[in-house]
Design an enzyme around this catalytic site. Sequence first.
Site, PDB file in Angstrom:
ATOM      1  CB  SER A  13       1.020  -8.692   8.459  1.00 17.44           C
ATOM      2  OG  SER A  13       0.087  -8.048   7.621  1.00 17.44           O
ATOM      3  CB  CYS A  45      -0.868  -0.005   1.252  1.00 11.63           C
ATOM      4  SG  CYS A  45       0.152   0.058   2.742  1.00 11.63           S
ATOM      5  CD  GLU A  77      -3.249   1.342  12.949  1.00 12.54           C
ATOM      6  OE1 GLU A  77      -2.932   0.482  12.105  1.00 12.54           O
ATOM      7  OE2 GLU A  77      -4.304   1.992  12.908  1.00 12.54           O
ATOM      8  CG  HIS A  80       4.049  -6.018  11.210  1.00 10.54           C
ATOM      9  ND1 HIS A  80       2.854  -5.776  11.847  1.00 10.54           N
ATOM     10  CD2 HIS A  80       5.006  -5.632  12.084  1.00 10.54           C
ATOM     11  CE1 HIS A  80       3.092  -5.260  13.036  1.00 10.54           C
ATOM     12  NE2 HIS A  80       4.386  -5.157  13.201  1.00 10.54           N
ATOM     13  CB  CYS A 118      -6.400   2.518   5.498  1.00  9.02           C
ATOM     14  SG  CYS A 118      -5.605   0.979   5.053  1.00  9.02           S
ATOM     15  CB  SER A 138       3.581  -5.219   5.188  1.00 10.22           C
ATOM     16  OG  SER A 138       2.826  -6.222   5.829  1.00 10.22           O
TER      17      SER A 138
HETATM   18  S1  SF4 Z   1      -2.928   2.504   7.271  1.00 11.26           S
HETATM   19 FE1  SF4 Z   1      -1.484   0.773   7.125  1.00 11.26          FE
HETATM   20  S2  SF4 Z   1      -2.369  -0.581   5.557  1.00 11.26           S
HETATM   21 FE2  SF4 Z   1      -3.411   1.402   5.370  1.00 11.26          FE
HETATM   22  S3  SF4 Z   1      -2.289   2.582   3.819  1.00 11.26           S
HETATM   23 FE3  SF4 Z   1      -1.384   3.098   5.798  1.00 11.26          FE
HETATM   24  S4  SF4 Z   1       0.312   1.650   6.108  1.00 11.26           S
HETATM   25 FE4  SF4 Z   1      -1.008   0.829   4.483  1.00 11.26          FE
END
Ligand code: SF4
Length: 316
Positions: free
Chosen positions: A228, A17, A131, A46, A200, A273
């Site tokens: 992950s 991403c 997170e 991850h 997201c 990831s």
């Molecule tokens: S929140 Fe995490 S999965 Fe979503 S775009 Fe950002 S890094 Fe990628």
Amino acid sequence: MTKPPLTLYLAAPRGFCAGVDRAIKIVEMALQKWGPPVYVRHEIVHNKYVVDDLRAKGAVFVEELDECPDDRPVIFSAHGVPKAVPAEAARREMLFVDATCPLVSKVHIEAARHHENGLQMIMIGHAGHPETVGTMGQLPEGEVLLVETVEDVASVRVRDPERLAFVTQTTLSVDDTADIVRALQARFPAIVGPHKEDICYATTNRQEAVKAMAPLADAMLVVGAPNSSNSKRLVEVGARAGCGYAQLVQRADDIDWRALDGISSIGVTAGASAPEVLINEVIDAFRAKYSVTVEMVETAVENVEFKVPRVLRVPA
Ligand code: SF4
């Protein structure tokens, strides 16, 4: 010997991403700018392959800031960090760069705004995930209550049911989270939150592609790491969407060929990831055993890109 035929459904979108791509580029830029070693607090993303590659270039991965010397740069991972971490780095006058994904930073800002407005926060997330730790750590201890399941909603003890807000981890199951949000709204009708949740675009899109692909395939593999969150959710989503065998693999060596005996189709996707090189490795492993026809299952086209700073600046 002729190889048996196999239809390989390939999910799109899959893999990297924009937030992961940006975080990796930041580490590479830091290595170029300051030379090795550059310290990275927590795995930048991850994925063992990505981490090993950066380690070979001179990155040193640690779990806590106190493992870093004062005189080397340190980068904070894409998952985000509690506020106390950059504060401590500043106190030690360290060089630090924050590679937190902008979509995670957005959740941090939301949480801080609700707190300033006097609302107590509820976070929907997984206990101990970096997170979740980072987002909860934006506010003083005890100001964010964690709920992981619909059952947790019934037992959560809030200060004032009229003064509540919620945020979510960005990499959750879209469907499970919708159930938890509904339960929160039923118990606390005044709760405020984002329009839907904070999951997201990348997590949502990868889960949608899996929902479309899973019913077509005899079995499904998700390329991703066991730590992950978004990769593990893809396995769950695949199983729930009707695929009888859904497994996480880090790379081709992990494929359990005996479990796949007799299949005529396989679905392949990857967490946010997991780099494309590992997806190709898995596809090549199937090509070695089967006569493979690849069919794309595309449910969205992504063109999200997060700016990587042209020059790494260190916060004043
Ligand atoms: S929140 Fe995490 S999965 Fe979503 S775009 Fe950002 S890094 Fe990628």
